[in-house]
Design a protein around this motif. Structure first.
Motif, PDB file in Angstrom:
ATOM      1  N   ASP A 246       0.830  -1.189   0.000  1.00  0.00           N
ATOM      2  CA  ASP A 246       0.000   0.000   0.000  1.00  0.00           C
ATOM      3  C   ASP A 246       0.873   1.251   0.000  1.00  0.00           C
ATOM      4  O   ASP A 246       2.098   1.173   0.054  1.00  0.00           O
ATOM      5  CB  ASP A 246      -0.944  -0.022   1.206  1.00  0.00           C
ATOM      6  CG  ASP A 246      -2.232   0.742   0.964  1.00  0.00           C
ATOM      7  OD1 ASP A 246      -2.296   1.495  -0.030  1.00  0.00           O
ATOM      8  OD2 ASP A 246      -3.182   0.587   1.758  1.00  0.00           O
ATOM      9  N   HIS A 247       0.227   2.414  -0.008  1.00  0.00           N
ATOM     10  CA  HIS A 247       0.975   3.678  -0.040  1.00  0.00           C
ATOM     11  C   HIS A 247       1.892   3.832   1.172  1.00  0.00           C
ATOM     12  O   HIS A 247       2.915   4.505   1.104  1.00  0.00           O
ATOM     13  CB  HIS A 247      -0.001   4.856  -0.101  1.00  0.00           C
ATOM     14  CG  HIS A 247      -0.793   5.053   1.160  1.00  0.00           C
ATOM     15  ND1 HIS A 247      -1.791   4.171   1.544  1.00  0.00           N
ATOM     16  CD2 HIS A 247      -0.726   5.997   2.128  1.00  0.00           C
ATOM     17  CE1 HIS A 247      -2.298   4.588   2.694  1.00  0.00           C
ATOM     18  NE2 HIS A 247      -1.675   5.683   3.063  1.00  0.00           N
ATOM     19  N   TYR A 308      -6.891   5.815  -5.565  1.00  0.00           N
ATOM     20  CA  TYR A 308      -5.519   5.485  -5.962  1.00  0.00           C
ATOM     21  C   TYR A 308      -5.309   5.803  -7.442  1.00  0.00           C
ATOM     22  O   TYR A 308      -6.246   5.797  -8.243  1.00  0.00           O
ATOM     23  CB  TYR A 308      -5.241   3.999  -5.741  1.00  0.00           C
ATOM     24  CG  TYR A 308      -5.131   3.592  -4.284  1.00  0.00           C
ATOM     25  CD1 TYR A 308      -3.909   3.270  -3.717  1.00  0.00           C
ATOM     26  CD2 TYR A 308      -6.267   3.523  -3.482  1.00  0.00           C
ATOM     27  CE1 TYR A 308      -3.806   2.896  -2.385  1.00  0.00           C
ATOM     28  CE2 TYR A 308      -6.180   3.145  -2.145  1.00  0.00           C
ATOM     29  CZ  TYR A 308      -4.943   2.829  -1.605  1.00  0.00           C
ATOM     30  OH  TYR A 308      -4.856   2.457  -0.290  1.00  0.00           O
ATOM     31  N   GLU A 330      -0.102   3.757  -5.177  1.00  0.00           N
ATOM     32  CA  GLU A 330       0.034   5.194  -4.928  1.00  0.00           C
ATOM     33  C   GLU A 330      -1.348   5.824  -4.780  1.00  0.00           C
ATOM     34  O   GLU A 330      -2.194   5.679  -5.663  1.00  0.00           O
ATOM     35  CB  GLU A 330       0.771   5.885  -6.084  1.00  0.00           C
ATOM     36  CG  GLU A 330       2.201   5.437  -6.280  1.00  0.00           C
ATOM     37  CD  GLU A 330       2.863   6.147  -7.439  1.00  0.00           C
ATOM     38  OE1 GLU A 330       2.284   7.162  -7.935  1.00  0.00           O
ATOM     39  OE2 GLU A 330       3.938   5.695  -7.884  1.00  0.00           O
ATOM     40  N   ARG A 331      -1.557   6.478  -3.674  1.00  0.00           N
ATOM     41  CA  ARG A 331      -2.781   7.253  -3.488  1.00  0.00           C
ATOM     42  C   ARG A 331      -2.650   8.627  -4.138  1.00  0.00           C
ATOM     43  O   ARG A 331      -1.565   9.191  -4.187  1.00  0.00           O
ATOM     44  CB  ARG A 331      -3.069   7.477  -2.000  1.00  0.00           C
ATOM     45  CG  ARG A 331      -3.729   6.312  -1.280  1.00  0.00           C
ATOM     46  CD  ARG A 331      -4.096   6.739   0.128  1.00  0.00           C
ATOM     47  NE  ARG A 331      -4.822   5.711   0.855  1.00  0.00           N
ATOM     48  CZ  ARG A 331      -6.135   5.547   0.820  1.00  0.00           C
ATOM     49  NH1 ARG A 331      -6.880   6.370   0.069  1.00  0.00           N
ATOM     50  NH2 ARG A 331      -6.716   4.591   1.513  1.00  0.00           N
ATOM     51  N   ASP A 334      -6.335  10.718   0.448  1.00  0.00           N
ATOM     52  CA  ASP A 334      -6.490   9.822   1.587  1.00  0.00           C
ATOM     53  C   ASP A 334      -7.577  10.372   2.515  1.00  0.00           C
ATOM     54  O   ASP A 334      -7.285  11.088   3.483  1.00  0.00           O
ATOM     55  CB  ASP A 334      -5.168   9.684   2.344  1.00  0.00           C
ATOM     56  CG  ASP A 334      -5.246   8.629   3.451  1.00  0.00           C
ATOM     57  OD1 ASP A 334      -6.299   7.965   3.573  1.00  0.00           O
ATOM     58  OD2 ASP A 334      -4.250   8.479   4.181  1.00  0.00           O
TER      59      ASP A 334
END
Length: 831
Positions: A246-247, A308, A330-331, A334
């Motif tokens: 995840d990010h 994302y 990559e977000r 958020d």
């Protein structure tokens, strides 16, 4: 570790052809040429070559050139001589239309995990034009039972259904004829033609299977001559372990689309079983999961939902036994950092696009992978009519044990396909008991035939209730709406309404606005034009059809205090929000929530419509608290590509209290919004005008155009401050993935509700502003509109309520109407 090299799936047919050329038989053993008209055979062979190109299994360039030259020269004999060495099956139809099959000279090479096209030569002595079918005792059951309506909506008709077969541990093969364009579903009747079959293997290595052909019915030849045993050499797929981060570098679940150079999706959609859904191009994998891929060059797109970035890269799978690929997500936004947690309150694990074979829908493990893979914090999987008995076993009073601290799943109910569905489908959340009193755990007895009792039952056990796919039945159907006005108000039956006749009528606009020719009467054409204009306005006062399965009974249940929310973000936005606006204008605290109704309204992905609930920064989510936040309106709805990360009116956020003014005054409004730098360029997101008109903007139920994976980059979005349903201020904001702070000053003269929207992607719940002690009564016409919807629903669906329940239902309808009449009387004159 050294490993044996393997062939790329796309090159298998080429390898087969090369081997068959190298080992070609002597002329005396060659397949005999069959007399046939040259021009139609040339057309058939040309389409065959095009189909092989489409499937990524093109003939060698020199062979294609020779075939094209023979086709141009209309040389039927040479065409057969060129192709016959590459035929795997020869099917002969005798004059009685009985099929006999034998092996052709081509090598039987397949690729595990991929579909290999093989050429079939049909010698048709019967000139029959039926569908040629292929089957095998070793062909395993794949899926069956997709709703034809779902297939049509998603443009997945070719994937709709496969004939069910009995399950056997030796069923390693799947077979089908390739009948999509440029090939045809039926034989032409020509004495000779070529067809394509697709063969897929679950296993690798040497495997024998019997392959049969027939035309349906008793058309197989006797003595097992309609089938041919084949020993396949199946090249292994590469077992690829996916490392997904995840990010924040934590292990994650993500969405992947693997495509080869010919744009084929891997694993192949047409033969997927859970956890991979055949009606989606993407698959979902968690860190450490395996996917089987063919060797060669592939393109992979990966993401984790609309928050994302959709990333893309080229990969080359070496011909090795195992491999590992790493992906970093990559977000671009958020919401959790701002205390907002996303959810989709309407997801299904059975029915519509899901199959009923080999299982009745799919399991919680399969659904949770979808929820995680789209980055949803909360997924509500609702049992409903199809597979009711099977799916209800997954219900628990609390969240699923599969849940993670920030990704939770709860099984609950949608009343659809049974009970009160004719008065609107309802979503029932946070149930402690899914068995309605007297239903005995079934869907066929005990359930009420109208929605108020079942919603009250939900509230009594601490649950939350709202209407699903709200715009279904709230569309404006102009001919019937105009007809209803004439039936009610045209006293002299002259097909015109005078001002006197229309005095008590609720018209879409004022009488003079509709009377285009200023002759003092309203004609059918003038009323029809007015309804068409109204259909794209928000709010509008055209009375909807009230003949669907959306928010039909909502004005009744809201008036009785048992409806928490109206669903949005999956059906046409104007009709969804129009109903909500009118109810808010009457002072009722109805909230909006976001849903997908996956995979019935949309099978593209869960969370296509979603709600973001403000809970403050959390390390572990509580489902009841999330539902309470939804019911209190501490939230905004979105397609996930648009966000209102802050919105306050005089410092008060939606659901966290009211603003009170002693007298009319000016309000300070602040907001923080963000829009994705790339958004799907579809009707659902407002980037394409539906052919049917603007009234369908935001709809996800149908695509309203060709399937497309294209993204809309950049641009600007118009953010509006909505006061009592009307824009009071606006600002243009770039869609650049950045957070933009906005400030507005808005005057208020009477008690009102205020919200932020960006049509059709985003809407916050409202903040109520009370001036003095006056309740919110912003529109007399809104109250009258609500009354009209109740009356029209009564006309449409009264008989759908069972006789023993009808008297109580009609009493509740009358009580709701009376409540709206009082509200109308309290609203300002002319409002």
């Amino acid at each position: 570790m050294k490993t044996r090299p393997r062939l790329n799936f796309a090159a298998l047919l080429v390898a087969t052809i090369a081997l068959s050329i190298a080992c070609s038989c002597r002329a005396a053993d060659a397949e005999p040429v069959v007399p046939v008209a040259a021009q139609p055979l040339a057309a058939n062979v040309t389409r065959l070559v095009e189909a092989l190109d489409f499937l990524g299994a093109s003939l060698p360039a020199d062979l294609k050139k020779s075939v094209a030259e023979a086709a141009r020269n209309l040389d039927a004999d040479h065409l057969q001589q060129l192709l016959d060495e590459h035929v795997l099956f020869i099917v002969e139809m005798n004059p009685e239309s009985r099929a006999k099959v034998r092996r052709g000279p081509a090598k039987a090479l397949l690729q595990q995990g991929g579909y290999t096209p093989v050429i079939v030569k049909v010698v048709n002595l019967s000139t029959v034009t039926k569908e040629l079918r292929i089957s095998s005792p070793q062909a395993g059951q794949v899926y069956a039972g997709m709703s034809p309506l779902s297939a049509k909506r998603m443009q997945r008709e070719p994937l709709r259904e496969v004939e069910a077969k009995t399950t056997d541990t030796n069923q390693f093969l799947d077979v089908e004829m390739f009948t999509r364009p440029p090939m045809t579903p039926h034989l032409s009747g020509l004495e000779v033609e070529y067809a394509l079959a697709l063969l897929y293997s679950r296993d690798a290595g040497k495997r024998e299977a019997s392959v049969a052909f027939d035309l349906g019915g008793a058309t197989q030849d006797l003595g097992f001559r309609a089938e041919s045993p084949v020993l396949f050499d199946i090249q292994p797929a590469v077992r690829v372990k996916l490392r997904v981060r995840d990010h924040d570098r934590s292990p994650a679940t993500a969405s992947f689309i693997f495509r080869d150079a010919a744009d084929h999706v891997h694993p192949p959609q047409a033969k997927r079983l859970a956890p991979d859904f055949y009606f989606q191009p993407q698959i979902y994998r968690t860190d450490g999961d395996i996917v089987l891929l063919p060797p060669g060059k592939l393109t992979v797109e990966f993401t984790r939902g609309p928050e994302y970035r959709r990333l893309r890269r080229e990969i080359t799978m070496a011909p090795t036994a195992e491999a590992e690929l790493s992906f970093q997500l990559e977000r671009w936004v958020d919401p959790g950092a701002f205390g907002f947690y996303s959810g989709d309150h309407h997801i299904h694990g059975a029915g519509c696009a899901h199959y009923t074979n080999p299982t009745e829908g799919v399991t919680p493990d399969d659904m949770f992978k979808q929820v995680q893979g789209e980055g949803l914090n909360v997924g509500c999987v609702l049992t409903w009519g199809p597979c009711f008995s099977y799916q209800r076993k997954f219900f628990t009073p609390g969240i699923s044990q599969l849940s993670k601290p920030l990704n939770i799943m709860k099984y609950d109910l949608e009343i659809s396909g049974f009970g009160s569905e004719a008065l609107g489908h309802v979503c029932l959340l946070n149930l402690k008991d899914q068995t309605y009193p007297g239903s005995e755990g079934t869907k066929i007895k005990g359930w009420p035939s109208w929605t108020l009792p079942v919603m009250k039952w939900t509230k009594d056990q601490g649950g939350f209730a709202g209407y699903a796919h709200s715009a279904s039945g709230l569309e404006i159907q102009t001919p019937s709406a105009v007809k209803r006005l004439f039936q009610k108000y045209d006293a002299d039956h002259d097909a015109r309404l005078t001002a006197s006749e229309a005095t008590n009528a609720l018209l879409p606009f004022g009488f003079s606005e509709i009377d285009e020719d200023r002759d003092g009467v309203l004609t059918e054409a003038e009323l029809a034009a007015a309804h068409e204009r109204a259909a794209v306005e928000l709010p509008n006062f055209a009375v909807p059809a009230m003949n669907g399965v959306g928010a039909m009974e909502i004005c009744v249940t809201v008036a009785h205090g048992v409806c928490d929310f109206i669903s949005a973000m999956d059906t046409p936005r104007t009709a969804e929000w129009n109903m909500w606006y009118h109810i808010l204008n009457c002072g009722f605290p109805l909230k909006v929530s976001g849903e997908t109704d996956f995979p019935c309204m949309s099978g593209e992905r869960v969370g296509q419509g979603r709600v973001y609930v403000q809970l403050g920064k959390q390390t572990r989510l509580d489902f009841t608290a999330w539902c309470e936040g939804l019911a209190r309106g501490r939230s905004y709805v979105s397609d996930g590509f648009a966000h209102a990360l802050a919105f306050t009116v005089n410092g008060t956020a939606p659901g966290f209290g009211d603003v009170r003014l002693p007298s009319p005054g000016e309000l300070s409004i602040q907001a923080s919004v963000a829009f994705a730098p790339e958004t799907p360029g579809l009707v659902a997101h407002g980037f394409a005008l539906p052919p049917e008109g603007k009234r369908w903007s935001g709809d996800t139920v149908t695509l309203h155009g060709p399937r497309s994976d294209g993204l809309q980059s950049g641009g600007e979005r118009v953010v509006e401050i909505i006061v009592n349903g009307r824009p009071a201020a606006s600002a243009r904001v770039p869609a650049d993935g950045k957070i933009h702070a906005l400030k507005f000053r808005v005057p208020i003269v009477r008690s009102s509700w205020i919200a932020l929207r960006q049509f059709p992607q985003l809407h916050t719940n409202p903040v109520n502003v009370f001036v003095g002690d006056a309740p919110i009564r912003t529109s007399r016409r809104s109250a009258r509109w609500c009354i009209e919807t109740i009356e029209h629903l009564r006309e449409q669906r009264r008989n759908s309520i069972r006789e023993p329940e009808r008297a109580a239902a009609m009493k509740a309808y009358d009580e709701a109407i009376e409540k709206f009449r009082r509200i109308a009387a309290e609203a300002p004159e002319g409002s």
